[in-house]
Structures are given as structure tokens and as C-alpha cells.
Design a protein around this motif. Structure first.
Motif, short mmCIF file in Angstrom:
data_model
loop_
_atom_site.label_atom_id
_atom_site.label_comp_id
_atom_site.label_asym_id
_atom_site.label_seq_id
_atom_site.Cartn_x
_atom_site.Cartn_y
_atom_site.Cartn_z
N ARG A 219 0.79 -1.23 0.00
CA ARG A 219 0.00 0.00 0.00
C ARG A 219 0.83 1.28 0.00
O ARG A 219 0.42 2.31 -0.54
CB ARG A 219 -0.96 0.01 1.21
N SER A 220 2.01 1.23 0.60
CA SER A 220 2.77 2.49 0.67
C SER A 220 3.38 2.87 -0.68
O SER A 220 3.97 3.95 -0.81
CB SER A 220 3.85 2.38 1.73
N GLY A 221 3.22 2.05 -1.68
CA GLY A 221 3.72 2.39 -3.02
C GLY A 221 5.22 2.25 -3.12
O GLY A 221 5.85 1.54 -2.34
N GLY A 222 5.82 2.95 -4.08
CA GLY A 222 7.27 2.90 -4.26
C GLY A 222 7.74 1.55 -4.78
O GLY A 222 7.05 0.87 -5.53
N VAL A 223 8.93 1.18 -4.29
CA VAL A 223 9.54 -0.07 -4.76
C VAL A 223 9.15 -1.22 -3.85
O VAL A 223 9.13 -1.08 -2.63
CB VAL A 223 11.08 0.08 -4.75
N SER A 224 8.84 -2.37 -4.44
CA SER A 224 8.70 -3.57 -3.63
C SER A 224 9.70 -4.61 -4.10
O SER A 224 10.21 -4.54 -5.22
CB SER A 224 7.27 -4.10 -3.66
N VAL A 225 9.98 -5.54 -3.20
CA VAL A 225 11.06 -6.50 -3.41
C VAL A 225 10.57 -7.84 -2.88
O VAL A 225 9.83 -7.88 -1.90
CB VAL A 225 12.31 -6.01 -2.62
N LEU A 226 10.97 -8.92 -3.54
CA LEU A 226 10.51 -10.24 -3.11
C LEU A 226 11.70 -11.17 -2.88
O LEU A 226 12.60 -11.22 -3.72
CB LEU A 226 9.60 -10.82 -4.20
N GLY A 227 11.70 -11.87 -1.76
CA GLY A 227 12.78 -12.82 -1.48
C GLY A 227 12.23 -14.20 -1.21
O GLY A 227 11.07 -14.35 -0.79
N TYR A 228 13.04 -15.22 -1.43
CA TYR A 228 12.58 -16.58 -1.20
C TYR A 228 13.75 -17.49 -0.83
O TYR A 228 14.86 -17.33 -1.35
CB TYR A 228 11.91 -17.13 -2.47
N ALA A 229 13.50 -18.44 0.05
CA ALA A 229 14.47 -19.50 0.33
C ALA A 229 13.71 -20.69 0.89
O ALA A 229 12.63 -20.55 1.45
CB ALA A 229 15.51 -19.02 1.34
N SER A 230 14.27 -21.90 0.72
CA SER A 230 13.59 -23.08 1.28
C SER A 230 14.62 -24.11 1.76
O SER A 230 15.77 -24.09 1.33
CB SER A 230 12.66 -23.71 0.24
N GLU A 231 14.15 -24.97 2.66
CA GLU A 231 15.02 -26.06 3.16
C GLU A 231 14.16 -27.28 3.45
O GLU A 231 12.95 -27.15 3.69
CB GLU A 231 15.71 -25.64 4.46
N VAL A 232 14.80 -28.44 3.46
CA VAL A 232 14.07 -29.66 3.81
C VAL A 232 13.57 -29.55 5.26
O VAL A 232 14.29 -29.06 6.12
CB VAL A 232 15.00 -30.88 3.67
N ALA A 233 12.33 -29.96 5.47
CA ALA A 233 11.74 -29.82 6.81
C ALA A 233 11.69 -31.17 7.53
O ALA A 233 11.56 -32.21 6.87
CB ALA A 233 10.33 -29.27 6.67
N ALA A 234 11.75 -31.12 8.85
CA ALA A 234 11.57 -32.35 9.64
C ALA A 234 10.07 -32.61 9.76
O ALA A 234 9.26 -31.71 9.58
CB ALA A 234 12.18 -32.16 11.02
N GLU A 235 9.70 -33.87 10.08
CA GLU A 235 8.26 -34.17 10.19
C GLU A 235 7.62 -33.52 11.40
O GLU A 235 6.48 -33.10 11.38
CB GLU A 235 8.04 -35.68 10.21
#
Ligand SMILES: Nc1nc2c(ncn2[C@@H]2O[C@H](COP(=O)(O)OP(=O)(O)OP(=O)(O)O)[C@@H](O)[C@H]2O)c(=O)[nH]1
Length: 360
Positions: A219-235
Motif C-alpha cells: 500500500r505504501s507504493g514505491g519499490v517492492s522486493v521479493l525474497g525466497y528461500a527453502s530447506e528440507v523440513a523435519a516431520e
């Protein structure tokens, strides 16, 4: 979040197609309609998965604008009515947002995207966002100057501009061109997951993200940025507290679309994975960490139930224009512009408001 995608120019079309395909293959159904627009016919012919529209045929005869972004803006202006009517039925009342996707360094996308966003804002009530691809450092002065001018106008016209730095998501030593496939794939996965994360899933708890949280973060406008990371999960979820922290940190610190952009007005942390593996305590801890790191009091959080052996973190930053990387890019664009002896105003600025008004 139900979205309509409009790709402008070569990069815009390719990325739009990738995103649409990813969404369909995953069965998310967040992408409600997609259209690729270009002044170069061959670029459109290479797309198979999205509808296409050629613009500027009377001016450039299907050959593209060769990096001339003023011409790119002009032909979009001239053909915008046709584009808008072509969107009828593609942008349905179900769409919660429109994304205009473009590489900002070339001609058609760089000039055409800001002009199109400007018009869409007048026609549609839903937010109109831009997804802009910035040229990598080694991509040449014309690209830098074009992107600088285009970005300034997009920041003014779009509700938020999600930036992808072409240097962000490829291996060191690999040329940007050689890396397009990889980069486009990463954009499609990350942005596609963000759209899907905002979809309401029946029968799951209140911690699930919905589209209003994405819209509020932007909502604040301007620039937005997206990041992502993943790892194997335990049960067992209690064994995943540290994993959630690790993926959240990686998503922000090494996995974003604009490296080094961490200060923001607002942020959204989405943890994706099997619900029974997501530790509430870990999510809360990661959210607090993100508050400190972004220096923002507006950090939203939520889950995205996904059948996967991994736990993923998506971090969306809104109002992230105060980053060193963006400042460095604008500096590069100014230098490139100066070196070319350019004193022209920014792309849409010179198409005076009168001319814009006259089109309606
Ligand atoms: N990530 C990514 N960037 C791309 C891709 N294709 C081109 N680019 C970048 O986009 C910018 C050039 O824009 P294009 O989309 O090729 O140009 P255009 O908008 O079609 O304009 P003209 O060719 O001048 O008519 C440069 O910064 C390229 O590095 C792609 O497939 N992926």
C-alpha cells in the motif's frame, strides 16, 4: 490473489508466459488472464501460452523499436484503446490486482509499460502494479539510461513497482543473456507462489495469508522486493523452529530480487509447507526478527499450506526504495544518461497530460 498479467516487450512477454505456465502447472489458478503486447512480431510468435497483441504496426511494421523507449511510449499511447478493449473479458471482476510486466532496459517495455499503467489506473479500480526487470550492471549504457527513466515514471504511475535486478538471481560468471532462462524461472516460481499464497484455501486455519495482506503490504507504493528461500523440513514441527528462522533470514539477506534491500515501510512473511510441519513459535520468532531487520512496525505474517517436503519463506517488502542497491542503480542510470548527453525528460512526462487526456 487473483491477478491479470500484461507483459510488454520481449522480457515482459517471456516472463508473463512463464508465470502463467507455472500457475497452470501447479493448479493454483491465481492467474486469471494474461496478454503479451509487443511491437516486434517475432517475439510474440515465440509465445505459446498467452494471448498476444501487436502494437505500433503502422510505425515500425512489426520490427520492434530497437531500444527507443520514447517511441515505445508513443506507440503504446496511440494503440492504447485497442489494448484496453482487448483486455475486456481478460481482466474479469474476479481479478484483485493487475500486474504489468516489463524489462525496463529496452524500448517497447521500458516506454510502453509506464504509459499503459497510467491508462489502466483510469479504467480499473483494482491496484495496478508493475513488475519491472532492471538491467544487470554489464548491460550497456542505453539499457541503464532507459531503465532509469522508465523506473522514475513507473514509481509515479503504479501502485507499487516490484523490482527484479537481472544481477540478483544468476550464478557469478554466467552472462545475463545466458541466465535468462534461470532468472525467468525463478521469477515465475517466486512471484507465482506469492500470488498463490494469497488465495484463500478452504478448511484451513486463520493463520493463512490472504490477498488483502499482500495489497496492504504494497500500500505504501514505491519499490517492492521479493525474497525466497527453502530447506528440507523435519516431520515434527518442533524440530523446524530453527529451519523457519534460517529460511526467513536467507530469503531476506541472500534471496531477494534486489540484493541489499532490507529497509522497508512494510513486510509480509509467508511460510510455505505442510501445515503440521510449520512451528508457530518459529514463525513468530522469524516475524519479530523481520521487524527488526526491516525497521518496520508493519510486518504481517501467515502460512501457505503446500504439499512439499520443504519449508519455504517468502518475504515481500513494500516501500523499499531506500536501499543502497536502488540508489546505486539510479546513479548508474544518471551517469549513462549524462554520457549520452541526454537532457530529455522522462518517458511519459514528455507525453503531456493534455495528450494523455485527449485519448479519453
Ligand atoms: N530477466 C530477463 N530479462 C530479459 C529477458 N529478455 C530481455 N531481458 C532484459 O530486458 C531488457 C531489454 O528489454 P526487452 O524486453 O528485450 O526489449 P523490448 O521491450 O522488447 O524493446 P525493443 O526490443 O527495444 O523493442 C534488458 O535489460 C534485458 O537484459 C528475459 O527473458 N529475462
Amino acid at each position: 490473489m487473483k491477478v491479470a498479467l500484461i507483459g510488454v516487450g520481449q522480457a515482459g512477454g517471456k516472463v508473463t508466459e512463464r508465470l502463467t505456465r507455472f500457475d497452470a502447472n501447479m493448479g493454483f489458478e491465481a492467474v486469471q488472464g494474461a496478454l503479451a503486447i509487443n511491437s516486434a512480431k517475432p517475439d510474440l510468435q515465440s509465445l505459446q501460452f498467452v494471448d498476444t497483441q501487436l502494437i505500433g504496426a503502422d510505425r515500425v511494421n512489426g520490427h520492434g523499436v530497437g531500444g527507443d523507449n520514447e517511441l515505445g511510449a508513443e506507440i503504446m499511447q496511440s494503440d492504447v484503446q485497442q489494448v484496453i478493449s482487448n483486455l475486456d473479458g481478460r481482466i474479469t471482476s474476479r481479478a484483485e490486482a493487475i500486474f504489468v510486466v516489463a524489462g525496463l532496459g529496452g524500448g517497447t517495455g521500458s516506454g510502453g509499460a509506464p504509459a499503459l499503467v497510467h491508462h489502466l489506473q483510469r479504467v480499473y479500480d483494482v491496484p495496478v502494479y508493475a513488475l519491472g526487470i532492471l538491467p544487470g550492471r554489464n548491460e550497456g549504457a542505453l539499457y541503464q539510461a532507459n531503465a532509469g527513466r522508465s523506473l522514475k515514471t513507473l514509481l509515479r504511475e503504479a501502485d507499487s513497482t516490484l523490482l527484479i535486478d537481472n544481477d540478483a538471481w544468476h550464478q557469478q560468471g554466467e552472462s545475463v543473456e545466458g541466465a535468462f532462462e534461470t532468472i525467468n524461472d525463478k521469477i515465475a516460481r517466486r512471484v507465482g507462489l506469492l500470488f498463490a499464497a494469497g488465495e484463500v484455501v478452504d478448511g484451513v486455519g486463520e493463520s493463512v495469508v490472504d490477498s488483502s495482506e499482500i495489497i496492504n503490504t504494497l500500500r505504501s507504493g514505491g519499490v517492492s522486493v521479493l525474497g525466497y528461500a527453502s530447506e528440507v523440513a523435519a516431520e515434527d514441527s518442533s524440530e523446524n523452529i530453527r529451519t523457519v528462522m534460517t529460511v526467513a533470514r536467507q530469503a531476506l539477506l541472500t534471496g531477494t530480487s534486489m540484493p541489499d534491500a532490507t529497509a522497508a515501510d512494510a513486510a509480509l512473511l509467508v511460510i510455505a509447507g505442510r501445515p503440521e510441519r510449520i512451528p508457530r513459535k518459529g514463525v513468530e520468532k522469524a516475524r519479530r526478527w523481520l521487524e527488526d531487520e526491516t525497521d518496520s512496525m508493519q510486518v504481517r505474517g501467515g502460512d501457505f499450506p503446500l504439499e512439499s517436503d520443504r519449508l519455504g519463506a517468502l518475504v515481500l517488502l513494500g516501500g523499499a526504495e531506500r536501499s543502497e542497491r536502488i540508489e546505486a542503480f539510479m546513479q548508474r542510470a544518471r551517469e549513462a544518461k549524462r554520457a549520452q548527453g541526454e537532457t530529455k525528460p522522462d518517458v511519459v512526462d514528455q507525453l503531456t497530460d493534455d495528450r494523455l487526456e485527449n485519448l479519453f
